[in-house]
Design a protein around this motif. Structure first.
Motif, PDB file in Angstrom:
ATOM      1  N   ALA A 220       0.823  -1.210   0.000  1.00 57.78           N
ATOM      2  CA  ALA A 220       0.000   0.000   0.000  1.00 57.78           C
ATOM      3  C   ALA A 220       0.859   1.262   0.000  1.00 57.78           C
ATOM      4  O   ALA A 220       0.532   2.241  -0.685  1.00 57.78           O
ATOM      5  N   ARG A 221       1.933   1.242   0.750  1.00 58.75           N
ATOM      6  CA  ARG A 221       2.802   2.437   0.818  1.00 58.75           C
ATOM      7  C   ARG A 221       3.637   2.590  -0.446  1.00 58.75           C
ATOM      8  O   ARG A 221       3.953   3.709  -0.857  1.00 58.75           O
ATOM      9  N   GLN A 222       3.962   1.471  -1.070  1.00 61.47           N
ATOM     10  CA  GLN A 222       4.695   1.526  -2.328  1.00 61.47           C
ATOM     11  C   GLN A 222       3.889   2.255  -3.398  1.00 61.47           C
ATOM     12  O   GLN A 222       4.443   2.984  -4.227  1.00 61.47           O
ATOM     13  N   GLU A 223       2.567   2.046  -3.385  1.00 60.68           N
ATOM     14  CA  GLU A 223       1.719   2.673  -4.395  1.00 60.68           C
ATOM     15  C   GLU A 223       1.364   4.117  -4.067  1.00 60.68           C
ATOM     16  O   GLU A 223       0.832   4.836  -4.915  1.00 60.68           O
ATOM     17  N   ALA A 224       1.644   4.561  -2.840  1.00 53.27           N
ATOM     18  CA  ALA A 224       1.232   5.900  -2.419  1.00 53.27           C
ATOM     19  C   ALA A 224       1.842   6.996  -3.284  1.00 53.27           C
ATOM     20  O   ALA A 224       1.215   8.045  -3.505  1.00 53.27           O
ATOM     21  N   GLU A 225       3.034   6.766  -3.795  1.00 52.97           N
ATOM     22  CA  GLU A 225       3.701   7.779  -4.615  1.00 52.97           C
ATOM     23  C   GLU A 225       2.862   8.152  -5.832  1.00 52.97           C
ATOM     24  O   GLU A 225       2.897   9.291  -6.302  1.00 52.97           O
ATOM     25  N   ARG A 226       2.086   7.183  -6.328  1.00 49.60           N
ATOM     26  CA  ARG A 226       1.256   7.442  -7.507  1.00 49.60           C
ATOM     27  C   ARG A 226      -0.163   7.864  -7.168  1.00 49.60           C
ATOM     28  O   ARG A 226      -1.001   8.008  -8.063  1.00 49.60           O
ATOM     29  N   PHE A 227      -0.435   8.062  -5.862  1.00 50.52           N
ATOM     30  CA  PHE A 227      -1.810   8.361  -5.464  1.00 50.52           C
ATOM     31  C   PHE A 227      -1.836   9.424  -4.369  1.00 50.52           C
ATOM     32  O   PHE A 227      -2.470   9.274  -3.337  1.00 50.52           O
ATOM     33  N   GLY A 228      -1.129  10.478  -4.617  1.00 53.08           N
ATOM     34  CA  GLY A 228      -1.159  11.630  -3.724  1.00 53.08           C
ATOM     35  C   GLY A 228      -0.626  11.363  -2.337  1.00 53.08           C
ATOM     36  O   GLY A 228      -1.015  12.035  -1.373  1.00 53.08           O
ATOM     37  N   GLY A 229       0.267  10.379  -2.191  1.00 52.76           N
ATOM     38  CA  GLY A 229       0.856  10.082  -0.900  1.00 52.76           C
ATOM     39  C   GLY A 229      -0.016   9.234   0.011  1.00 52.76           C
ATOM     40  O   GLY A 229       0.349   8.951   1.143  1.00 52.76           O
ATOM     41  N   ARG A 230      -1.165   8.795  -0.480  1.00 47.93           N
ATOM     42  CA  ARG A 230      -2.093   7.994   0.336  1.00 47.93           C
ATOM     43  C   ARG A 230      -1.852   6.507   0.104  1.00 47.93           C
ATOM     44  O   ARG A 230      -1.652   6.088  -1.038  1.00 47.93           O
ATOM     45  N   PRO A 231      -1.864   5.682   1.151  1.00 46.30           N
ATOM     46  CA  PRO A 231      -1.716   4.238   0.949  1.00 46.30           C
ATOM     47  C   PRO A 231      -2.822   3.737   0.045  1.00 46.30           C
ATOM     48  O   PRO A 231      -3.991   4.120   0.208  1.00 46.30           O
ATOM     49  N   ALA A 232      -2.475   2.891  -0.914  1.00 48.18           N
ATOM     50  CA  ALA A 232      -3.436   2.566  -1.961  1.00 48.18           C
ATOM     51  C   ALA A 232      -3.363   1.105  -2.377  1.00 48.18           C
ATOM     52  O   ALA A 232      -2.319   0.461  -2.285  1.00 48.18           O
ATOM     53  N   VAL A 233      -4.497   0.614  -2.833  1.00 49.41           N
ATOM     54  CA  VAL A 233      -4.596  -0.644  -3.575  1.00 49.41           C
ATOM     55  C   VAL A 233      -4.925  -0.264  -5.013  1.00 49.41           C
ATOM     56  O   VAL A 233      -5.826   0.554  -5.256  1.00 49.41           O
ATOM     57  N   THR A 234      -4.209  -0.844  -5.959  1.00 49.60           N
ATOM     58  CA  THR A 234      -4.323  -0.417  -7.350  1.00 49.60           C
ATOM     59  C   THR A 234      -4.993  -1.478  -8.223  1.00 49.60           C
ATOM     60  O   THR A 234      -4.950  -2.671  -7.934  1.00 49.60           O
ATOM     61  N   PHE A 235      -5.579  -0.993  -9.316  1.00 51.08           N
ATOM     62  CA  PHE A 235      -6.278  -1.860 -10.266  1.00 51.08           C
ATOM     63  C   PHE A 235      -6.083  -1.319 -11.679  1.00 51.08           C
ATOM     64  O   PHE A 235      -5.920  -0.114 -11.871  1.00 51.08           O
ATOM     65  N   ARG A 236      -6.150  -2.221 -12.642  1.00 48.34           N
ATOM     66  CA  ARG A 236      -6.334  -1.791 -14.031  1.00 48.34           C
ATOM     67  C   ARG A 236      -7.821  -1.922 -14.322  1.00 48.34           C
ATOM     68  O   ARG A 236      -8.385  -3.006 -14.205  1.00 48.34           O
ATOM     69  N   LEU A 237      -8.439  -0.821 -14.697  1.00 47.14           N
ATOM     70  CA  LEU A 237      -9.895  -0.785 -14.845  1.00 47.14           C
ATOM     71  C   LEU A 237     -10.273  -0.891 -16.318  1.00 47.14           C
ATOM     72  O   LEU A 237      -9.803  -0.123 -17.145  1.00 47.14           O
ATOM     73  N   TYR A 238     -11.135  -1.872 -16.613  1.00 42.78           N
ATOM     74  CA  TYR A 238     -11.657  -2.071 -17.954  1.00 42.78           C
ATOM     75  C   TYR A 238     -13.139  -1.699 -17.970  1.00 42.78           C
ATOM     76  O   TYR A 238     -13.971  -2.466 -17.454  1.00 42.78           O
ATOM     77  N   PRO A 239     -13.509  -0.561 -18.544  1.00 48.65           N
ATOM     78  CA  PRO A 239     -14.929  -0.226 -18.660  1.00 48.65           C
ATOM     79  C   PRO A 239     -15.600  -1.185 -19.637  1.00 48.65           C
ATOM     80  O   PRO A 239     -14.971  -1.659 -20.595  1.00 48.65           O
ATOM     81  N   ARG A 240     -16.892  -1.448 -19.403  1.00 50.70           N
ATOM     82  CA  ARG A 240     -17.636  -2.328 -20.299  1.00 50.70           C
ATOM     83  C   ARG A 240     -18.807  -1.567 -20.945  1.00 50.70           C
ATOM     84  O   ARG A 240     -19.323  -0.653 -20.364  1.00 50.70           O
TER      85      ARG A 240
END
Length: 240
Positions: A220-240
């Motif tokens: 979660a902290r590794q991804e924070a750099e890409r999300f405004g410094g907030r701990p995050a869970v990331t996804f690739r989103l496919y709209p349908r």
């Protein structure tokens, strides 16, 4: 400069997470699930296998019972009470129409707006070879989200067609597009993984709590750099 991730959509009420094994969600997006259920959203889980090949020191029949119990416990920690096991054989899942049929049927039963699954790519982080089960399930989920809405595909699978899937979110990918702020769900994400104690103890000599906390908080902290410094869970989103 690191590309920033978009927030996940919030205008939905029901989600269905479909993965290969007990623990797949706990290693990835359980902290996000806790955040969603806190907001009053409904999330259900579908496990394609019972994880019976996952503990080297336990024969499959015994391992399946242990891992099913641990998955239900881990799901409960993050507010999920509906957990299904489809009973495909662990370790030898094959992509194909039988798998797509079972997953389309699950989507028709649960009627989600958001479907969540695991990385179908060949590798993790471009280096670590992904398992055949993950690859098969992730790919089949992406296809089944469309199958579920077509009344002429798998008409014998049960349930009315469901065209309500608006997005498929793939976790654990090297190329995410969106993220969830898991500040409030992070601790429950750790405890959700820790519920898989028998699995963890067979996997590592590290203290289970230290292992679970290090992984989940670290991701979660590794991804924070890409999300405004907030701990995050990331996804690739496919709209349908």
């Amino acid at each position: 400069m690191t590309d920033q991730l978009e927030p996940m959509p919030e205008d939905w009420q029901r989600a269905l997470a479909i993965v290969a094994h007990p623990d797949d969600l706990e290693y990835g997006c359980a902290s996000a699930v806790a955040t969603w259920t806190d907001a009053g959203r409904e999330v259900a889980y579908v496990m394609v296998t019972r994880g019976e090949a996952g503990i080297d020191t336990l024969e499959p029949v015994k391992a399946a019972a242990v891992r099913e119990q641990e998955e239900r416990a881990g799901a409960a920690v993050v507010g999920v009470s509906r957990v299904e096991f489809l009973g495909h054989a662990d370790g030898v899942i094959e992509y194909g129409t039988p798998l797509r049929r079972d997953l389309a049927a699950a989507i028709r039963r649960h009627r989600p707006e958001l479907v969540i699954t695991i990385n179908p790519d060949d590798t993790w982080e471009g280096t670590y070879w992904n398992t055949p089960d993950h690859r098969a399930v992730g790919r089949a989920v992406l296809d089944a989200a469309g199958d579920a809405g077509n009344r002429w595909i798998f008409p014998d699978a049960g349930g009315e067609p469901w065209n309500g899937v608006r997005w498929v979110a793939v976790g654990g990918t090297d190329s995410p597009t969106h993220a969830v702020d898991v500040t409030d769900g992070l601790e429950r994400g750790v405890r959700s993984l820790l519920a898989h104690r028998a699995y963890i103890e067979a996997l590592t000599d590290e203290d289970p709590e230290a292992y679970a906390r290090g992984l989940i908080e670290g991701f979660a902290r590794q991804e924070a750099e890409r999300f405004g410094g907030r701990p995050a869970v990331t996804f690739r989103l496919y709209p349908r």
